[in-house]
Enzyme design. Structure first.
Site, PDB file in Angstrom:
ATOM      1  N   LYS A 123       0.837  -1.211   0.000  1.00  0.00           N
ATOM      2  CA  LYS A 123       0.000   0.000   0.000  1.00  0.00           C
ATOM      3  C   LYS A 123       0.871   1.261   0.000  1.00  0.00           C
ATOM      4  O   LYS A 123       0.673   2.173  -0.796  1.00  0.00           O
ATOM      5  CB  LYS A 123      -0.936   0.012   1.230  1.00  0.00           C
ATOM      6  CG  LYS A 123      -1.836  -1.214   1.330  1.00  0.00           C
ATOM      7  CD  LYS A 123      -2.761  -1.149   2.535  1.00  0.00           C
ATOM      8  CE  LYS A 123      -2.062  -1.180   3.874  1.00  0.00           C
ATOM      9  NZ  LYS A 123      -1.347  -2.450   4.163  1.00  0.00           N
TER      10      LYS A 123
ATOM     11  N   ARG B 271      -9.956   0.389   8.383  1.00  0.00           N
ATOM     12  CA  ARG B 271      -9.489  -0.958   8.723  1.00  0.00           C
ATOM     13  C   ARG B 271     -10.535  -1.763   9.466  1.00  0.00           C
ATOM     14  O   ARG B 271     -10.276  -2.925   9.798  1.00  0.00           O
ATOM     15  CB  ARG B 271      -8.282  -0.812   9.649  1.00  0.00           C
ATOM     16  CG  ARG B 271      -6.948  -1.093   9.017  1.00  0.00           C
ATOM     17  CD  ARG B 271      -5.951  -0.889  10.111  1.00  0.00           C
ATOM     18  NE  ARG B 271      -4.725  -1.569   9.932  1.00  0.00           N
ATOM     19  CZ  ARG B 271      -3.663  -1.039   9.319  1.00  0.00           C
ATOM     20  NH1 ARG B 271      -3.726   0.130   8.755  1.00  0.00           N
ATOM     21  NH2 ARG B 271      -2.549  -1.723   9.289  1.00  0.00           N
TER      22      ARG B 271
ATOM     23  N   ARG C 297      11.749  -5.443   5.034  1.00  0.00           N
ATOM     24  CA  ARG C 297      11.506  -4.005   4.796  1.00  0.00           C
ATOM     25  C   ARG C 297      12.468  -3.137   5.609  1.00  0.00           C
ATOM     26  O   ARG C 297      12.723  -3.390   6.792  1.00  0.00           O
ATOM     27  CB  ARG C 297      10.074  -3.646   5.186  1.00  0.00           C
ATOM     28  CG  ARG C 297       9.870  -2.134   5.207  1.00  0.00           C
ATOM     29  CD  ARG C 297       8.445  -1.713   5.242  1.00  0.00           C
ATOM     30  NE  ARG C 297       7.706  -2.273   6.344  1.00  0.00           N
ATOM     31  CZ  ARG C 297       6.386  -2.173   6.453  1.00  0.00           C
ATOM     32  NH1 ARG C 297       5.688  -1.576   5.519  1.00  0.00           N
ATOM     33  NH2 ARG C 297       5.766  -2.713   7.491  1.00  0.00           N
TER      34      ARG C 297
ATOM     35  N   ARG D 206      -0.507  -9.259  13.350  1.00  0.00           N
ATOM     36  CA  ARG D 206      -1.089  -8.260  12.431  1.00  0.00           C
ATOM     37  C   ARG D 206      -1.903  -8.951  11.332  1.00  0.00           C
ATOM     38  O   ARG D 206      -2.952  -8.455  10.919  1.00  0.00           O
ATOM     39  CB  ARG D 206       0.024  -7.400  11.814  1.00  0.00           C
ATOM     40  CG  ARG D 206       0.607  -6.407  12.816  1.00  0.00           C
ATOM     41  CD  ARG D 206       1.958  -5.859  12.388  1.00  0.00           C
ATOM     42  NE  ARG D 206       1.924  -5.106  11.155  1.00  0.00           N
ATOM     43  CZ  ARG D 206       2.993  -4.858  10.403  1.00  0.00           C
ATOM     44  NH1 ARG D 206       4.190  -5.323  10.761  1.00  0.00           N
ATOM     45  NH2 ARG D 206       2.880  -4.147   9.310  1.00  0.00           N
TER      46      ARG D 206
HETATM   47  P1  AP5 Z   1       4.828  -1.615   1.897  1.00  0.00           P
HETATM   48  O1  AP5 Z   1       4.463  -0.829   0.692  1.00  0.00           O
HETATM   49  O2  AP5 Z   1       5.568  -0.935   2.988  1.00  0.00           O
HETATM   50  O3  AP5 Z   1       3.546  -2.389   2.465  1.00  0.00           O
HETATM   51  P2  AP5 Z   1       2.233  -1.839   3.192  1.00  0.00           P
HETATM   52  O4  AP5 Z   1       1.062  -2.517   2.578  1.00  0.00           O
HETATM   53  O5  AP5 Z   1       2.229  -0.338   3.210  1.00  0.00           O
HETATM   54  O6  AP5 Z   1       2.496  -2.476   4.620  1.00  0.00           O
HETATM   55  P3  AP5 Z   1       2.410  -1.868   6.099  1.00  0.00           P
HETATM   56  O7  AP5 Z   1       3.140  -2.857   6.961  1.00  0.00           O
HETATM   57  O8  AP5 Z   1       2.891  -0.459   6.151  1.00  0.00           O
HETATM   58  O9  AP5 Z   1       0.930  -1.945   6.321  1.00  0.00           O
HETATM   59  P4  AP5 Z   1       0.194  -2.042   7.649  1.00  0.00           P
HETATM   60  O10 AP5 Z   1      -1.158  -1.879   7.151  1.00  0.00           O
HETATM   61  O11 AP5 Z   1       0.457  -3.240   8.491  1.00  0.00           O
HETATM   62  O12 AP5 Z   1       0.894  -0.898   8.518  1.00  0.00           O
HETATM   63  P5  AP5 Z   1       0.417   0.542   8.938  1.00  0.00           P
HETATM   64  O13 AP5 Z   1       1.612   1.393   8.977  1.00  0.00           O
HETATM   65  O14 AP5 Z   1      -0.762   0.974   8.146  1.00  0.00           O
HETATM   66  O15 AP5 Z   1       5.689  -2.888   1.388  1.00  0.00           O
HETATM   67  C1  AP5 Z   1       6.269  -3.792   2.330  1.00  0.00           C
HETATM   68  C2  AP5 Z   1       7.661  -4.229   1.804  1.00  0.00           C
HETATM   69  O16 AP5 Z   1       7.502  -4.985   0.601  1.00  0.00           O
HETATM   70  C3  AP5 Z   1       8.585  -3.066   1.457  1.00  0.00           C
HETATM   71  O17 AP5 Z   1       9.880  -3.390   1.845  1.00  0.00           O
HETATM   72  C4  AP5 Z   1       8.490  -2.943  -0.082  1.00  0.00           C
HETATM   73  O18 AP5 Z   1       9.705  -2.495  -0.650  1.00  0.00           O
HETATM   74  C5  AP5 Z   1       8.194  -4.394  -0.484  1.00  0.00           C
HETATM   75  N1  AP5 Z   1       7.290  -4.473  -1.649  1.00  0.00           N
HETATM   76  C6  AP5 Z   1       6.187  -3.698  -1.904  1.00  0.00           C
HETATM   77  N2  AP5 Z   1       5.593  -4.080  -3.056  1.00  0.00           N
HETATM   78  C7  AP5 Z   1       6.322  -5.155  -3.519  1.00  0.00           C
HETATM   79  C8  AP5 Z   1       6.207  -5.997  -4.688  1.00  0.00           C
HETATM   80  N3  AP5 Z   1       5.217  -5.823  -5.593  1.00  0.00           N
HETATM   81  N4  AP5 Z   1       7.113  -6.990  -4.847  1.00  0.00           N
HETATM   82  C9  AP5 Z   1       8.124  -7.164  -3.927  1.00  0.00           C
HETATM   83  N5  AP5 Z   1       8.283  -6.388  -2.833  1.00  0.00           N
HETATM   84  C10 AP5 Z   1       7.391  -5.396  -2.631  1.00  0.00           C
HETATM   85  O19 AP5 Z   1      -0.111   0.280  10.422  1.00  0.00           O
HETATM   86  C11 AP5 Z   1       0.746  -0.016  11.500  1.00  0.00           C
HETATM   87  C12 AP5 Z   1      -0.053  -0.094  12.806  1.00  0.00           C
HETATM   88  O20 AP5 Z   1      -0.683   1.182  13.072  1.00  0.00           O
HETATM   89  C13 AP5 Z   1      -1.225  -1.109  12.807  1.00  0.00           C
HETATM   90  O21 AP5 Z   1      -0.793  -2.402  13.140  1.00  0.00           O
HETATM   91  C14 AP5 Z   1      -2.142  -0.474  13.869  1.00  0.00           C
HETATM   92  O22 AP5 Z   1      -1.680  -0.754  15.179  1.00  0.00           O
HETATM   93  C15 AP5 Z   1      -1.994   1.014  13.627  1.00  0.00           C
HETATM   94  N6  AP5 Z   1      -2.986   1.522  12.646  1.00  0.00           N
HETATM   95  C16 AP5 Z   1      -2.715   2.071  11.433  1.00  0.00           C
HETATM   96  N7  AP5 Z   1      -3.862   2.425  10.809  1.00  0.00           N
HETATM   97  C17 AP5 Z   1      -4.877   2.082  11.643  1.00  0.00           C
HETATM   98  C18 AP5 Z   1      -6.289   2.171  11.549  1.00  0.00           C
HETATM   99  N8  AP5 Z   1      -6.889   2.671  10.455  1.00  0.00           N
HETATM  100  N9  AP5 Z   1      -7.027   1.715  12.594  1.00  0.00           N
HETATM  101  C19 AP5 Z   1      -6.441   1.226  13.695  1.00  0.00           C
HETATM  102  N10 AP5 Z   1      -5.114   1.088  13.850  1.00  0.00           N
HETATM  103  C20 AP5 Z   1      -4.323   1.530  12.829  1.00  0.00           C
END
Ligand code: AP5
Ligand code: ZN
Length: 215
Positions: free
Chosen positions: A13, A88, A127, A171
């Site tokens: 994402k 979410r 990552r 997660r």
């Molecule tokens: P990346 O693009 O970083 O993946 P992502 O989908 O953004 O993953 P996140 O881990 O950031 O998502 P998340 O939803 O768990 O975390 P968030 O920060 O929102 O890609 C990952 C890796 O893969 C990178 O190294 C990239 O280079 C590689 N990659 C990407 N595409 C690729 C491809 N096509 N092929 C190969 N490699 C690839 O949330 C964190 C925490 O915050 C949650 O656990 C929760 O506690 C809290 N939180 C956030 N939002 C909310 C909400 N709305 N409600 C409640 N709690 C929340």
């Protein structure tokens, strides 16, 4: 263009949002990034959020709904926005609907990035993120030119606290239980575009743009 990027942790994402920002000139609204900034700043909200985030649980709905409601009213969202990591839960999706209606805005599309669970774990454990500019890398799939150093700004690369394997498993479980139901939620609304997120980063990006043109 008002978009949601939906998908499990590690689906890409954030990676895809960064490329869409350049293409469409609209901001990314990442609740994860906003919460991590609050943790770093040591605000009261950040301190409360940290415990949830470290265990892989979700931060309470009312906290994130409030942050997003405020952010959507900022001037740079006038031309559109890319929501990354929000909504979410079903209550968050319902709150988004009513907030957008109040603001006279509408969603154009919900992009659902589909990736196998084993690939997600490998993506998250590999990552690395730049401490200075936030650019993302992957040790195997998108490595920096020099180990540990950001190509864009020379900043130090770090591993997120919640990218340890046991937290990643939690997660994934939380995603299945609380977020996966949003796929059929937005399918019912006629907004869902499913994209194969297992392909190369650039191919996923062009599939997203093609889906947006079709929609
Ligand atoms: P990346 O693009 O970083 O993946 P992502 O989908 O953004 O993953 P996140 O881990 O950031 O998502 P998340 O939803 O768990 O975390 P968030 O920060 O929102 O890609 C990952 C890796 O893969 C990178 O190294 C990239 O280079 C590689 N990659 C990407 N595409 C690729 C491809 N096509 N092929 C190969 N490699 C690839 O949330 C964190 C925490 O915050 C949650 O656990 C929760 O506690 C809290 N939180 C956030 N939002 C909310 C909400 N709305 N409600 C409640 N709690 C929340
Ligand atoms: Zn950097």
């Amino acid at each position: 263009m008002n978009l949601i990027l939906l998908g499990p942790p590690g689906a890409g994402k954030g990676t895809q949002a960064k490329l869409l920002i350049e293409h469409f000139g609209i901001p990314q609204i990442s609740t994860g990034d906003m919460l991590r900034a609050a943790v770093k700043a040591g605000t009261e909200m950040g301190l409360k959020a940290k415990a949830c985030m470290d265990s892989g649980a979700l931060v309470p709905d009312e906290v994130v709904i409030g942050i997003v409601r405020d952010r959507l009213q900022e001037a740079d969202c006038g031309k559109g926005f890319i929501l990354d990591g929000f909504p979410r839960t079903v209550p968050q999706a319902d709150a988004l609907k009513s907030t957008l209606a109040e603001l006279g805005k509408e969603l154009q599309a919900v992009i659902s990035l589909e990736v196998d669970i084993e690939a997600l774990v490998e993506r998250l454990t590999g990552r690395r993120t730049c401490r200075s500019c936030g650019k993302g890398f992957h040790l195997r799939f998108d490595p920096p030119g020099t180990a540990g150093v950001c190509d864009a700004c020379g900043g130090e690369l770090y591993q997120r606290d919640d990218d340890r394997e046991e937290t990643i498993r939690n997660r994934m479980k939380v995603y299945q239980e609380q977020t996966a139901p949003l796929v059929s939620y937005y399918q019912r609304d006629g907004l869902l575009a499913a994209i194969d997120g297992m392909q190369d980063i650039a191919v996923v990006q062009s599939d997203i743009r093609a889906a947006l043109l079709e929609g």
